[in-house]
Design an enzyme around this catalytic site. Structure first.
Site, PDB file in Angstrom:
ATOM      1  N   CYS A 102      -1.515  -5.379   0.576  1.00  0.00           N
ATOM      2  CA  CYS A 102      -0.788  -4.153   0.909  1.00  0.00           C
ATOM      3  C   CYS A 102      -1.169  -3.096  -0.112  1.00  0.00           C
ATOM      4  O   CYS A 102      -0.821  -3.209  -1.293  1.00  0.00           O
ATOM      5  CB  CYS A 102       0.724  -4.369   0.894  1.00  0.00           C
ATOM      6  SG  CYS A 102       1.649  -2.832   1.161  1.00  0.00           S
ATOM      7  N   MET A 312      -1.218   2.860   6.029  1.00  0.00           N
ATOM      8  CA  MET A 312      -1.261   1.716   5.141  1.00  0.00           C
ATOM      9  C   MET A 312      -2.270   2.014   4.021  1.00  0.00           C
ATOM     10  O   MET A 312      -3.327   2.584   4.265  1.00  0.00           O
ATOM     11  CB  MET A 312      -1.712   0.468   5.900  1.00  0.00           C
ATOM     12  CG  MET A 312      -0.858   0.152   7.141  1.00  0.00           C
ATOM     13  SD  MET A 312      -1.296   1.135   8.590  1.00  0.00           S
ATOM     14  CE  MET A 312      -2.752   0.254   9.154  1.00  0.00           C
TER      15      MET A 312
END
Length: 398
Positions: A102, A312
């Site tokens: 992430c 993201m």
């Protein structure tokens, strides 16, 4: 009545994501190694699987951006400070996806490492910046996060504004070193643009990128979109989401990530799928107008089956790499040619990312990708997990 497990944890925002952070040593012994017990505990912490898709009985926020967990420890590598493992928890299905990183929460990893006492004393500074060297265990890559310090503590306050985050904070630059690995591995098929055939849906030009996170880039116009769409335009269209998931599944096979379409159902975190288009003015989700002159390209990306509210972080790395290689779908939408950075428009606003890409005999190679985020602690204490979760998995129950 069984007692609760009470596990020390920190709830943090990193970039446009939130997640529950743990020190590896604070987890129950049975969860300090990968496996069913660890996954079961993390799912229960977040509140998954939830057939209502609300995660009311957990720390998750019912979106891919808020259904996240992080496990950290002092690094086992001499040239790194900490090891960082990321778990993307599915919302309505019983699994944790460990296949990727992430990028947004990566910005919080550095501050958490300092706050949790995981940095060696000789590396600490009272005032200034400490460059935290991070081993990203999921993908085997190095990150460097510059953490601002004041009076011996992480400085969280500042005037850095990040579209998708309401309040300003201290800027936290993040470097992703060699995000595509060895020269020639940036494009898994060896091509800048491929043809992606999807049964019953159609044929699309696609750029498959392996940097930050494996990503499938498509031309928005070939999908029937403008590239200015917001979340509701996509997420309220069940047929569109189903089509995107099928395209993603077949793209994953062509990238060599999955062998069958069914494999994609247990690997929702990777690859990502995104569509791009040339600059155009639009209203962001906050109502702020983004002018065509402010951006180089428009990008919309899906995460865990839904259009992301911003971008993201790992996909931003992929965007940077793809934009800086002449001839990709992203580069062409941004006007083509050589570049070292790109400003892209996403549903919440804009983001500038940079990459240093070089063409070597073996193929394209990305030295590093750079972006700025912010991070802060939202809450710390102990998360409570019914001990029945541990007991059930010790006996092999689901």
């Amino acid at each position: 009545m069984s007692k609760n497990l009470k596990i020390p944890a920190t709830y943090m925002r990193g970039g446009t994501s939130k997640g529950v952070f743990f020190r590896l040593a604070d987890l129950p012994v049975e969860a300090q190694s990968p496996g069913a017990v660890r996954d079961a505990i993390l799912m229960r912490v977040i509140g998954s699987p939830d057939p209502y898709s609300k995660q009311i009985d957990g720390m998750g926020g019912a979106t891919s951006s808020t259904s996240k967990t992080v496990i950290m420890s002092k690094s086992t590598r001499d040239d790194h400070d900490v090891d960082y493992l990321f778990g993307q928890v599915a919302i309505d299905k019983p699994f944790v996806d460990w296949s990727g990183n992430c990028g947004n929460l990566s910005a919080a990893v550095g501050p958490f490492a300092v706050h949790a006492g995981l940095i060696a004393k000789e590396r600490m500074v009272d005032n200034g910046v400490i460059s935290v060297r991070i081993w990203q265990s999921n993908i085997g890559k190095t990150l460097v996060v510059d953490v601002p310090m004041r009076d011996g503590e992480v400085e969280e306050s500042g005037d850095f504004e990040l579209d998708g985050v309401t309040f300003p904070a201290a800027e936290v630059p993040v470097e992703f070193l060699y995000p595509a690995g060895a020269p020639g591995s940036l494009f898994p098929t060896g091509n800048l643009i491929d043809t992606l055939e999807v049964p019953e849906i159609g044929s699309f030009r696609a750029s498959f990128i392996n940097a930050g996170i494996p990503t499938i880039f498509l031309d928005a116009s070939e999908l029937g979109y403008e590239g200015t769409e917001l979340q509701d335009d996509i997420n309220n269209d069940a047929e569109a989401l189903e089509r995107f998931e099928k395209i993603r599944a077949y793209g994953a096979i062509q990238m060599g990530l999955n062998q069958t379409v069914e494999d994609a159902q247990t690997r929702q975190h990777t690859p990502k799928i995104a569509f791009v288009s040339p600059p155009e003015s639009y209203l962001s989700s906050s109502g702020k107008r983004v002018e065509e002159s402010e951006i180089d390209v428009l990008v919309r990306a899906l995460s865990m089956g839904k259009l992301h509210h911003a971008m993201m972080g790992t996909a931003a790395v992929a965007i940077a790499a793809a934009a800086c290689v002449p001839g990709t779908i992203v580069n062409l939408a941004a006007g083509g040619g050589e570049r070292e950075n790109v400003v892209f428009g996403h549903p919440s606003g804009t983001l500038k990312v940079g990459a240093k890409a070089h063409l070597k005999p073996e193929g394209w190679w990305v030295e590093k990708a750079i972006m700025s985020r912010s991070a802060r602690i939202l809450m710390e204490g102990r998360v409570h997990v019914p001990s029945s979760v541990l007991e059930a998995n010790e006996h092999g129950e689901s």
